[in-house]
Design an enzyme around this catalytic site. Structure first.
Site, mmCIF file in Angstrom:
data_model
loop_
_atom_site.group_PDB
_atom_site.id
_atom_site.type_symbol
_atom_site.label_atom_id
_atom_site.label_comp_id
_atom_site.label_asym_id
_atom_site.label_seq_id
_atom_site.Cartn_x
_atom_site.Cartn_y
_atom_site.Cartn_z
ATOM 1 N N HIS A 173 0.793 -1.202 0.043
ATOM 2 C CA HIS A 173 0.024 -0.066 0.115
ATOM 3 C C HIS A 173 0.701 1.220 -0.105
ATOM 4 C CE1 HIS A 173 -3.499 2.518 1.502
ATOM 5 N NE2 HIS A 173 -2.515 3.184 1.914
ATOM 6 N N GLU A 174 1.686 1.343 1.180
ATOM 7 C CA GLU A 174 2.493 2.495 1.264
ATOM 8 C C GLU A 174 3.519 2.599 -0.077
ATOM 9 O OE1 GLU A 174 1.914 4.626 3.151
ATOM 10 O OE2 GLU A 174 0.412 3.792 4.515
ATOM 11 N N HIS B 31 1.520 4.130 -3.113
ATOM 12 C CA HIS B 31 1.509 5.750 -3.196
ATOM 13 C C HIS B 31 2.613 6.480 -3.956
ATOM 14 C CE1 HIS B 31 -1.870 6.541 -0.273
ATOM 15 N NE2 HIS B 31 -1.427 5.849 0.492
ATOM 16 N N GLU C 153 -5.700 6.791 -1.805
ATOM 17 C CA GLU C 153 -5.901 5.740 -1.062
ATOM 18 C C GLU C 153 -6.540 4.435 -1.461
ATOM 19 O OE1 GLU C 153 -4.788 5.150 2.281
ATOM 20 O OE2 GLU C 153 -4.031 7.078 2.083
ATOM 21 N N HIS D 165 -9.909 8.507 3.880
ATOM 22 C CA HIS D 165 -9.949 7.267 4.152
ATOM 23 C C HIS D 165 -11.321 6.577 4.225
ATOM 24 C CE1 HIS D 165 -5.595 8.533 5.452
ATOM 25 N NE2 HIS D 165 -5.253 7.252 5.434
#
Length: 510
Positions: A349-350, A353, A373, A437
């Site tokens: 996920h990170e 980004h 997100e 989020h």
């Protein structure tokens, strides 16, 4: 007739009943004559319907980028300008087939007329000082991990106020990690925008690469690692990819400049003290391999850039985040959270980004921020597809913890799953930049619907294609739907495109 770039501009007629109900819309090939000849010029915007403002002001647009994909489709990115200055408006993208036919135009088509309402009266130095003042800092009192903390300082037009601003980007690690975008009015020095963009949840040929083993948070597993040996020490530096992968230990500090590359006297990184670093190093390599092998993307930036991971950030920090340059992992408070590097979905996920930053550049507010997100969540699933959950591995209570996210059932974990549940929150830090989020559950559910209709392999390809070629930085949910439809059509045909539409309509995005 001649234009500045290309000769022979053709004006195209459109089919009737074209609906331009939303600000950011798209035009499909069914609305363009099949014999259109692409001009690689802003004049292509003359092919738009009369209801599109961009049609009448096509001369105000400049081509920023041109990319040809593996299908032979060329993608042009255009931006509005005035008096030589670009705006912070959304882009317009024009997509041209190998036989020079426009197949798709998308972005904010209701833009074009722009009149600057101020003059440049303060200096760049003054603007930078005011930017630091706006966040309660000074340039002398912040520390950057690499180079000057002032990363950008260009003059652009703030599209909301029609005023020239210094668009300043500040990245530093001390007194706290931050990645600020600040717009300073070029005439008055007023702050028109201020946002911390943190996305949460030299080689020497004589140095040889070595195989190593390590144990992460799961002490039952030994992870194969690529390390580098210098003199008598082994370092968590992976040189087996075009882009270097390095893992640093912050020793509970928050300034990345204090980070030291994790090292050991042997190539066995099995002691508990190495577990967070082992997980971060191993998963960073797996994420690199995923994007390289599945999407032919060389590292996160597509150019073989380095991936730097920092573990033991702060004291009992319940977070992991991409700060615009590197990824930082907290250790968790042990009561609610384990070290954040131990979850492959979170690492995926990170680091996604970063992929988003270098491709569509989805702005981190409102619906574009929720898409940011969501795409990070969805690719977290693609990278670790054994379940539909994001982050459960770091939660001490496991599936009982309400802070994990579910792509399949967002509403089970305090997220919206349908547009009827959408919340228009303030574009502030307290409002989670417009609920990025909470509202990301809606596109997450649409992704789940798509995967169940088309399968993971097809869905991950069309999602990456949409992210790389079709989405614009201010894309809304409707834009994402259309971008994904077009990507599906490119790759798999009309039936797949229809299924994508159904997946989004099921969550209230029409």
């Amino acid at each position: 007739m001649k234009s500045k770039l290309i000769c022979i501009i053709m004006v195209i007629a459109f089919q009737a009943h074209f609906n331009m109900a939303v600000k950011a819309d798209s035009v499909g090939e069914e609305r363009l004559r099949n014999n259109i000849q692409a001009k690689r010029n802003p004049a292509d915007l003359k092919t738009l319907p009369d209801s599109c403002e961009a049609k009448d002001f096509y001369k105000n647009f400049k081509i920023l980028d041109m990319t040809k994909d593996k299908l032979g489709v060329t993608h042009y990115t255009l931006a509005l300008s005035s008096d030589g200055y670009l705006t912070d408006n959304d882009e317009i993208k024009v997509h041209v087939t190998p036989d020079n036919k426009i197949t798709f135009i998308n972005g904010d088509l209701q833009q074009g007329q722009l009149r600057i309402t101020n003059q440049i009266k303060i200096t760049e130095k003054n603007a930078i000082e005011k930017a630091f003042e706006a966040i309660g800092q000074s340039e002398a009192h912040v520390k950057s991990y690499i180079g000057n903390p002032v990363k950008e300082k260009e003059i652009i037009i703030n599209s909301r106020t029609k005023r020239l601003v210094y668009n300043i980007k500040l990245i530093f690690a001390e007194p706290e990690v931050a990645s600020w975008i600040i717009q300073v009015d070029a005439e008055t020095g007023a702050i028109l925008k201020k946002q911390n963009m943190l996305s949460e949840v030299e080689r020497a040929d004589t140095h040889k690469d070595f195989q190593a083993l390590g144990k992460g948070a799961n002490r039952l597993l030994q992870r194969p690692l690529h390390v580098m040996k210098i003199n008598d020490l082994f370092y968590l530096v992976d040189r087996t990819h075009k882009g270097l992968i390095r893992t640093f230990d912050l020793n509970h500090k928050t300034d990345a400049s204090f980070g030291k590359v994790v090292s050991n006297k042997t190539n066995m990184f099995t002691d508990p003290e190495f577990s967070s670093a082992v997980d971060a190093h191993f998963y960073a390599s797996e994420v690199y391999d995923y994007y390289k092998n599945v999407h032919q993307l060389e590292s996160l930036d597509g150019k073989g850039g380095e991936i730097d991971s920092f573990v033991h950030y702060g004291l009992n920090c319940n977070n992991a985040f991409w700060d615009g340059r590197e990824i930082l992992y907290g250790d968790g408070d042990k009561k609610n959270f384990k070290p954040f590097s131990c979850a492959k979905t979170i690492v995926g996920h990170e680091l996604t980004h970063a992929v988003i930053q270098y491709s569509a550049g989805l702005e981190y507010e409102g619906q574009s921020g929720a898409l940011n997100e969501s795409f990070a969540d969805v690719f977290g699933y693609f990278i670790a597809p054994n379940h539909w959950l994001i982050g459960e591995d770091v939660c001490v209570r496991g599936l009982r913890d309400g802070r994990i996210r579910s792509i399949k059932d967002p509403d089970k974990y305090n997220q919206a799953a349908h547009m009827k549940d959408y919340e228009s929150l303030p574009i502030t830090e307290e409002g989670d930049w417009g609920g990025v989020h909470f509202n990301s559950g809606i596109p997450n559910k649409a992704a789940y619907n798509t995967i169940t209709k088309l399968g993971k392999e097809k869905t991950e390809q069309l999602y990456f294609r949409a992210l790389k070629y079709y989405l614009t930085k201010k894309a809304q949910f409707t834009d994402a739907k259309k971008a994904l439809q077009q990507a599906a059509k490119d790759l798999y045909g009309e039936d797949a495109s229809k299924k994508v539409a159904e997946a989004w309509e099921a969550v209230g995005v029409n």
